[in-house]
Motif scaffolding. Structure first.
Motif, PDB file in Angstrom:
ATOM      1  N   GLN A  85       0.858  -1.179   0.000  1.00 13.03           N
ATOM      2  CA  GLN A  85       0.000   0.000   0.000  1.00 13.03           C
ATOM      3  C   GLN A  85       0.896   1.230   0.000  1.00 13.03           C
ATOM      4  OE1 GLN A  85      -3.588   0.110   1.904  1.00 13.03           O
ATOM      5  NE2 GLN A  85      -3.722  -2.076   2.321  1.00 13.03           N
ATOM      6  N   LYS A  86       0.331   2.352  -0.453  1.00 12.52           N
ATOM      7  CA  LYS A  86       1.117   3.579  -0.532  1.00 12.52           C
ATOM      8  C   LYS A  86       0.364   4.744   0.092  1.00 12.52           C
ATOM      9  CE  LYS A  86       1.751   3.125  -5.069  1.00 12.52           C
ATOM     10  NZ  LYS A  86       2.255   3.371  -6.434  1.00 12.52           N
ATOM     11  N   ALA A  87       1.116   5.655   0.669  1.00 14.49           N
ATOM     12  CA  ALA A  87       0.572   6.902   1.188  1.00 14.49           C
ATOM     13  C   ALA A  87       1.520   8.015   0.769  1.00 14.49           C
ATOM     14  CB  ALA A  87       0.448   6.845   2.706  1.00 14.49           C
ATOM     15  N   PHE A  88       0.941   9.157   0.403  1.00 15.65           N
ATOM     16  CA  PHE A  88       1.743  10.249  -0.135  1.00 15.65           C
ATOM     17  C   PHE A  88       1.916  11.413   0.829  1.00 15.65           C
ATOM     18  CE2 PHE A  88      -0.150   7.981  -3.706  1.00 15.65           C
ATOM     19  CZ  PHE A  88       1.002   7.557  -4.339  1.00 15.65           C
ATOM     20  N   ASP A  89       1.262  11.335   2.005  1.00 14.74           N
ATOM     21  CA  ASP A  89       1.455  12.369   3.010  1.00 14.74           C
ATOM     22  C   ASP A  89       1.211  11.773   4.393  1.00 14.74           C
ATOM     23  OD1 ASP A  89      -1.357  12.448   3.566  1.00 14.74           O
ATOM     24  OD2 ASP A  89      -1.647  13.965   2.021  1.00 14.74           O
ATOM     25  N   TYR A  90       1.457  12.555   5.398  1.00 16.42           N
ATOM     26  CA  TYR A  90       1.362  12.109   6.790  1.00 16.42           C
ATOM     27  C   TYR A  90      -0.040  11.600   7.123  1.00 16.42           C
ATOM     28  CZ  TYR A  90       1.561  12.338  11.897  1.00 16.42           C
ATOM     29  OH  TYR A  90       1.503  12.036  13.230  1.00 16.42           O
ATOM     30  N   GLU A  91      -1.061  12.394   6.792  1.00 14.62           N
ATOM     31  CA  GLU A  91      -2.431  12.033   7.155  1.00 14.62           C
ATOM     32  C   GLU A  91      -2.859  10.729   6.498  1.00 14.62           C
ATOM     33  OE1 GLU A  91      -1.526  15.107   6.224  1.00 14.62           O
ATOM     34  OE2 GLU A  91      -1.861  16.220   8.072  1.00 14.62           O
ATOM     35  N   LYS A  92      -2.566  10.564   5.210  1.00 12.50           N
ATOM     36  CA  LYS A  92      -2.931   9.328   4.514  1.00 12.50           C
ATOM     37  C   LYS A  92      -2.168   8.138   5.095  1.00 12.50           C
ATOM     38  CE  LYS A  92      -4.395  11.421   0.215  1.00 12.50           C
ATOM     39  NZ  LYS A  92      -3.766  12.531  -0.440  1.00 12.50           N
ATOM     40  N   ALA A  93      -0.939   8.381   5.507  1.00 12.93           N
ATOM     41  CA  ALA A  93      -0.145   7.303   6.108  1.00 12.93           C
ATOM     42  C   ALA A  93      -0.762   6.845   7.423  1.00 12.93           C
ATOM     43  CB  ALA A  93       1.295   7.756   6.324  1.00 12.93           C
ATOM     44  N   VAL A  94      -1.214   7.778   8.246  1.00  7.77           N
ATOM     45  CA  VAL A  94      -1.842   7.417   9.521  1.00  7.77           C
ATOM     46  C   VAL A  94      -3.095   6.582   9.258  1.00  7.77           C
ATOM     47  CG1 VAL A  94      -3.036   8.323  11.565  1.00  7.77           C
ATOM     48  CG2 VAL A  94      -0.891   9.359  10.810  1.00  7.77           C
ATOM     49  N   VAL A  95      -3.914   6.993   8.291  1.00  7.39           N
ATOM     50  CA  VAL A  95      -5.126   6.238   7.942  1.00  7.39           C
ATOM     51  C   VAL A  95      -4.756   4.831   7.481  1.00  7.39           C
ATOM     52  CG1 VAL A  95      -7.049   6.113   6.297  1.00  7.39           C
ATOM     53  CG2 VAL A  95      -6.524   8.285   7.429  1.00  7.39           C
ATOM     54  N   LYS A  96      -3.765   4.714   6.611  1.00  9.04           N
ATOM     55  CA  LYS A  96      -3.334   3.404   6.102  1.00  9.04           C
ATOM     56  C   LYS A  96      -2.811   2.527   7.233  1.00  9.04           C
ATOM     57  CE  LYS A  96      -3.869   3.699   1.595  1.00  9.04           C
ATOM     58  NZ  LYS A  96      -4.750   2.802   0.864  1.00  9.04           N
ATOM     59  N   ILE A  97      -2.034   3.106   8.131  1.00  8.30           N
ATOM     60  CA  ILE A  97      -1.485   2.340   9.261  1.00  8.30           C
ATOM     61  C   ILE A  97      -2.626   1.775  10.106  1.00  8.30           C
ATOM     62  CG2 ILE A  97      -0.234   2.564  11.451  1.00  8.30           C
ATOM     63  CD1 ILE A  97       1.592   4.610   9.869  1.00  8.30           C
ATOM     64  N   LEU A  98      -3.641   2.586  10.381  1.00  7.11           N
ATOM     65  CA  LEU A  98      -4.790   2.117  11.164  1.00  7.11           C
ATOM     66  C   LEU A  98      -5.572   1.048  10.411  1.00  7.11           C
ATOM     67  CD1 LEU A  98      -6.034   5.500  12.667  1.00  7.11           C
ATOM     68  CD2 LEU A  98      -4.794   3.663  13.840  1.00  7.11           C
ATOM     69  N   GLU A  99      -5.776   1.245   9.102  1.00  4.68           N
ATOM     70  CA  GLU A  99      -6.492   0.256   8.286  1.00  4.68           C
ATOM     71  C   GLU A  99      -5.761  -1.085   8.294  1.00  4.68           C
ATOM     72  OE1 GLU A  99      -6.875   1.750   4.309  1.00  4.68           O
ATOM     73  OE2 GLU A  99      -8.412   3.203   4.857  1.00  4.68           O
ATOM     74  N   ILE A 100      -4.471  -1.063   8.024  1.00  8.56           N
ATOM     75  CA  ILE A 100      -3.692  -2.296   7.957  1.00  8.56           C
ATOM     76  C   ILE A 100      -3.658  -2.971   9.324  1.00  8.56           C
ATOM     77  CG2 ILE A 100      -1.391  -3.274   7.539  1.00  8.56           C
ATOM     78  CD1 ILE A 100      -1.012  -0.926   5.480  1.00  8.56           C
ATOM     79  N   SER A 101      -3.478  -2.182  10.369  1.00  8.41           N
ATOM     80  CA  SER A 101      -3.434  -2.751  11.725  1.00  8.41           C
ATOM     81  C   SER A 101      -4.752  -3.412  12.099  1.00  8.41           C
ATOM     82  CB  SER A 101      -3.081  -1.677  12.746  1.00  8.41           C
ATOM     83  OG  SER A 101      -1.774  -1.212  12.502  1.00  8.41           O
ATOM     84  N   ASN A 102      -5.875  -2.827  11.684  1.00 10.49           N
ATOM     85  CA  ASN A 102      -7.183  -3.414  11.976  1.00 10.49           C
ATOM     86  C   ASN A 102      -7.429  -4.695  11.190  1.00 10.49           C
ATOM     87  OD1 ASN A 102      -7.903  -1.474  13.842  1.00 10.49           O
ATOM     88  ND2 ASN A 102      -8.903  -0.165  12.330  1.00 10.49           N
ATOM     89  N   GLN A 103      -6.839  -4.806  10.001  1.00 17.20           N
ATOM     90  CA  GLN A 103      -7.026  -5.981   9.156  1.00 17.20           C
ATOM     91  C   GLN A 103      -6.002  -7.074   9.440  1.00 17.20           C
ATOM     92  OE1 GLN A 103      -6.799  -4.425   5.202  1.00 17.20           O
ATOM     93  NE2 GLN A 103      -8.699  -3.273   5.385  1.00 17.20           N
ATOM     94  N   GLY A 104      -4.935  -6.752  10.081  1.00 13.30           N
ATOM     95  CA  GLY A 104      -3.880  -7.734  10.321  1.00 13.30           C
ATOM     96  C   GLY A 104      -2.696  -7.098  10.998  1.00 13.30           C
ATOM     97  N   HIS A 105      -1.561  -7.160  10.339  1.00  9.17           N
ATOM     98  CA  HIS A 105      -0.321  -6.679  10.937  1.00  9.17           C
ATOM     99  C   HIS A 105       0.468  -5.893   9.902  1.00  9.17           C
ATOM    100  CE1 HIS A 105       3.167  -6.606  13.539  1.00  9.17           C
ATOM    101  NE2 HIS A 105       3.896  -7.090  12.562  1.00  9.17           N
TER     102      HIS A 105
END
Length: 171
Positions: A48-68
């Protein structure tokens, strides 16, 4: 293609987040991961990719909720957010260490000054550290990714020199 979720079970999947504000470089990093040599022992990748801080935080939470979240490839300069704020990859790295301490971080930055490198080492303690310069080619980048995924650390020569200079001064 080997690097998709249907080929192996989820427990052998490596979730990788690329945090890079430069679209071309982000795409190149993704391609380098997808072109890693195929080996039976190599995990599959969910990239997965994120292009700024805010999108990265969202992606980190999404991935963490789905797995690791296994690995983050982290740029330090992330540009301004939509709100005009400037949050750095350093702040994001600290956040990852606090909320997902087992996540492996590979810092990939253009910062090569001693003060900045020392701050990144002290605050993030990444498993991998590369400087964006003419010495980093795709082979080295792939080697670093494989080493970090397999539990090793890798610091480029510039970072090792800074670490050595700091040790000498602290004696």
């Amino acid at each position: 293609m080997k690097n998709n979720l249907t080929d192996k079970s989820l427990e052998n999947c490596n979730n990788i987040l690329i945090v890079e504000d430069n679209q071309l470089l982000s795409d190149a990093i993704e391609m380098m991961i997808k072109l890693l040599p195929v080996k039976d022992s190599l995990p599959t990748f969910q990239i997965q990719k994120a292009f700024d801080y805010e999108k990265a935080v969202v992606k980190i939470l999404e991935i963490s909720n789905q797995g690791h979240l296994n690995t983050v490839i982290l740029d330090i300069n992330l540009g301004k957010s939509k709100k005009g704020e400037r949050k750095s990859g350093r702040e994001l790295g600290v956040l990852i260490r606090k909320h997902a301490p087992k996540t492996k971080i590979i810092v990939f930055t253009s910062h090569s000054d001693e003060l900045e490198i020392n701050s990144i080492l002290k605050n993030i303690n990444p498993e991998g550290f590369l400087i964006k310069d003419g010495r980093t080619d795709h082979n080295l980048f792939q080697e670093v990714i494989l080493k970090v995924i397999n539990g090793e650390t890798y610091y480029c020569d510039t970072v090792l020199n800074v670490m050595s200079n700091i040790k000498i001064r602290n004696k």
